[in-house]
Design an enzyme around this catalytic site. Structure first.
Site, PDB file in Angstrom:
ATOM      1  N   HIS A 173      45.915  49.733  32.697  1.00  0.00           N
ATOM      2  CA  HIS A 173      45.141  48.793  33.517  1.00  0.00           C
ATOM      3  C   HIS A 173      45.750  47.395  33.471  1.00  0.00           C
ATOM      4  CE1 HIS A 173      42.059  51.935  33.478  1.00  0.00           C
ATOM      5  NE2 HIS A 173      41.511  51.299  34.499  1.00  0.00           N
TER       6      HIS A 173
ATOM      7  N   LYS B 273      41.461  43.245  31.842  1.00  0.00           N
ATOM      8  CA  LYS B 273      40.399  44.188  31.464  1.00  0.00           C
ATOM      9  C   LYS B 273      40.003  43.938  30.014  1.00  0.00           C
ATOM     10  CE  LYS B 273      39.239  49.100  31.633  1.00  0.00           C
ATOM     11  NZ  LYS B 273      37.941  48.812  32.270  1.00  0.00           N
TER      12      LYS B 273
HETATM   13  P1  NAP Z   1      35.427  40.352  37.377  1.00  0.00           P
HETATM   14  O1  NAP Z   1      36.331  39.914  38.468  1.00  0.00           O
HETATM   15  O2  NAP Z   1      35.505  39.674  36.051  1.00  0.00           O
HETATM   16  O3  NAP Z   1      33.929  40.264  37.935  1.00  0.00           O
HETATM   17  C1  NAP Z   1      32.774  40.317  37.150  1.00  0.00           C
HETATM   18  C2  NAP Z   1      31.812  39.296  37.717  1.00  0.00           C
HETATM   19  O4  NAP Z   1      30.546  39.472  37.106  1.00  0.00           O
HETATM   20  C3  NAP Z   1      32.249  37.850  37.454  1.00  0.00           C
HETATM   21  O5  NAP Z   1      32.139  37.102  38.659  1.00  0.00           O
HETATM   22  C4  NAP Z   1      31.239  37.372  36.420  1.00  0.00           C
HETATM   23  O6  NAP Z   1      30.978  35.987  36.492  1.00  0.00           O
HETATM   24  C5  NAP Z   1      30.023  38.173  36.840  1.00  0.00           C
HETATM   25  N1  NAP Z   1      29.006  38.265  35.797  1.00  0.00           N
HETATM   26  C6  NAP Z   1      29.140  38.230  34.451  1.00  0.00           C
HETATM   27  N2  NAP Z   1      27.940  38.363  33.845  1.00  0.00           N
HETATM   28  C7  NAP Z   1      27.031  38.500  34.854  1.00  0.00           C
HETATM   29  C8  NAP Z   1      25.618  38.667  34.885  1.00  0.00           C
HETATM   30  N3  NAP Z   1      24.890  38.715  33.765  1.00  0.00           N
HETATM   31  N4  NAP Z   1      25.014  38.781  36.088  1.00  0.00           N
HETATM   32  C9  NAP Z   1      25.720  38.736  37.228  1.00  0.00           C
HETATM   33  N5  NAP Z   1      27.069  38.540  37.276  1.00  0.00           N
HETATM   34  C10 NAP Z   1      27.705  38.442  36.089  1.00  0.00           C
HETATM   35  O7  NAP Z   1      35.617  41.908  37.091  1.00  0.00           O
HETATM   36  P2  NAP Z   1      35.992  43.072  38.142  1.00  0.00           P
HETATM   37  O8  NAP Z   1      37.439  43.333  38.081  1.00  0.00           O
HETATM   38  O9  NAP Z   1      35.338  42.774  39.424  1.00  0.00           O
HETATM   39  O10 NAP Z   1      35.269  44.317  37.457  1.00  0.00           O
HETATM   40  C11 NAP Z   1      33.873  44.351  37.264  1.00  0.00           C
HETATM   41  C12 NAP Z   1      33.510  45.585  36.441  1.00  0.00           C
HETATM   42  O11 NAP Z   1      33.814  46.755  37.213  1.00  0.00           O
HETATM   43  C13 NAP Z   1      34.299  45.742  35.137  1.00  0.00           C
HETATM   44  O12 NAP Z   1      33.466  46.275  34.148  1.00  0.00           O
HETATM   45  C14 NAP Z   1      35.393  46.732  35.485  1.00  0.00           C
HETATM   46  O13 NAP Z   1      35.861  47.446  34.360  1.00  0.00           O
HETATM   47  C15 NAP Z   1      34.645  47.622  36.432  1.00  0.00           C
HETATM   48  N6  NAP Z   1      35.441  48.387  37.383  1.00  0.00           N
HETATM   49  C16 NAP Z   1      34.937  49.598  37.734  1.00  0.00           C
HETATM   50  C17 NAP Z   1      35.584  50.359  38.658  1.00  0.00           C
HETATM   51  C18 NAP Z   1      34.992  51.684  39.035  1.00  0.00           C
HETATM   52  O14 NAP Z   1      35.575  52.381  39.871  1.00  0.00           O
HETATM   53  N7  NAP Z   1      33.864  52.064  38.469  1.00  0.00           N
HETATM   54  C19 NAP Z   1      36.777  49.917  39.231  1.00  0.00           C
HETATM   55  C20 NAP Z   1      37.268  48.661  38.865  1.00  0.00           C
HETATM   56  C21 NAP Z   1      36.575  47.901  37.942  1.00  0.00           C
HETATM   57  P3  NAP Z   1      31.987  34.900  35.806  1.00  0.00           P
HETATM   58  O15 NAP Z   1      33.231  34.959  36.625  1.00  0.00           O
HETATM   59  O16 NAP Z   1      31.267  33.617  35.901  1.00  0.00           O
HETATM   60  O17 NAP Z   1      32.208  35.357  34.392  1.00  0.00           O
END
Ligand code: NAP
Length: 265
Positions: free
Chosen positions: A154, A158
């Site tokens: 990844h 992450k």
């Molecule tokens: P990211 O860019 O860091 O986005 C996460 C967002 O959530 C950030 O904007 C963060 O705010 C916000 N956040 C943190 N705490 C929160 C809360 N309590 N309430 C609401 N928003 C909150 O991460 P990403 O790459 O989008 O990934 C998000 C998640 O999806 C991760 O866990 C990743 O492993 C997972 N994922 C899953 C898949 C799948 O297929 N299932 C695929 C890719 C990723 P701040 O920026 O202010 O911290």
């Protein structure tokens, strides 16, 4: 119209999901759940003080009272996801969760809670249809080739390891593979971690590098042969068909589903 609230809408997955939902005619975003910016509005990645975009709430109770969503799409962080899911189930809002980092025990707890509340939900460790097929094929092959190592790769932003996809793959494989030690019985790590994490004798290796997105190889070794199953997500668009499918499917579910393989037959 299915009404969706999004937690994590400012994030990378959240932004992609916002765009994908906007292209549909049967799903509508009604609000954003965040831990900051209460009372403001989110328009694409832009947070506004004036009424452009969707209202941001930091209280899920207030969000539900005002916007009555059918679904909470959670794409946040391992720290936030359990509470968000618990609150959603409690309020009768179906959770669709892509966030990784939930522990097996937490998933069990949420499954029981959803059953008690008689509400459907979906936890998808991987929304990519290709990745789900890779997991299914791995479990199928593990019945015949029982010595297995998983390498998940990844991007370097992450925070959790191993990935949710690797953990789900392991779980599907352990359902069909008898636990046994792999490698030489006397093997010794000269450097701690060299052989990776161990689950029932299987090894998992996590690679984190810039330039990568989400990739996984499952190596299944047999006498004189090796089967390699590999899946690559090259951009976050690869997850969106699974996100939209989950939002539509969750409306018909009566329990918490863990893994899209359970709704792709
Ligand atoms: P990211 O860019 O860091 O986005 C996460 C967002 O959530 C950030 O904007 C963060 O705010 C916000 N956040 C943190 N705490 C929160 C809360 N309590 N309430 C609401 N928003 C909150 O991460 P990403 O790459 O989008 O990934 C998000 C998640 O999806 C991760 O866990 C990743 O492993 C997972 N994922 C899953 C898949 C799948 O297929 N299932 C695929 C890719 C990723 P701040 O920026 O202010 O911290």
């Amino acid at each position: 119209m299915i009404k969706v609230a999004i937690a994590g809408a400012r994030g990378r997955m959240g932004q992609e999901a916002v765009q994908a939902i906007q292209k549909t005619t049967d799903i509508e975003i009604v609000a954003v759940l965040d831990y900051k910016h209460d009372g403001l509005y989110l328009d694409q990645e832009q947070v506004n003080t004036h009424e452009v975009g969707w209202p941001i709430y930091t209280s899920f109770d207030q969000l539900v009272a005002a916007k009555k969503p059918d679904v909470l799409l959670d794409l946040t962080t391992p720290d936030a996801v359990f509470t968000n899911m618990h609150d959603a189930i409690k309020q009768g809002v179906r959770p669709v969760v892509g966030t990784s980092g939930l522990q097996i025990e937490e998933i069990k707890q949420l499954t029981d809670f959803a059953k008690e509340q008689e509400i459907g939900g979906i936890i998808a460790p991987n929304f990519s249809i290709g990745a789900v097929l890779m997991m299914k094929f791995s479990a199928m092959a593990a019945r015949f080739l029982e010595d297995i190592e998983i390498i998940e790769l990844h991007h370097d932003q992450k925070v959790d390891a191993p990935s949710g996809t690797a953990m789900k793959t392991v779980e599907m494989i352990t359902d069909v593979r008898k636990a046994h030690q792999q490698g030489h019985p006397d093997e010794e790590e000269k450097l701690k971690g060299a052989r990776g994490a161990d689950i029932e004798g299987m090894k998992i290796h996590s690679v984190r590098l810039p330039g990568l997105l989400a990739h996984q190889e499952v190596l299944l070794g047999g006498e004189g042969e090796l089967l390699t199953l590999r899946h690559d997500s090259f951009n976050r668009g690869s997850f969106m068909s699974g996100v939209l499918m989950s939002i539509r499917q969750v409306m018909m579910q009566k329990e918490l589903i863990y893994g899209l393989e359970n709704i792709i037959e």
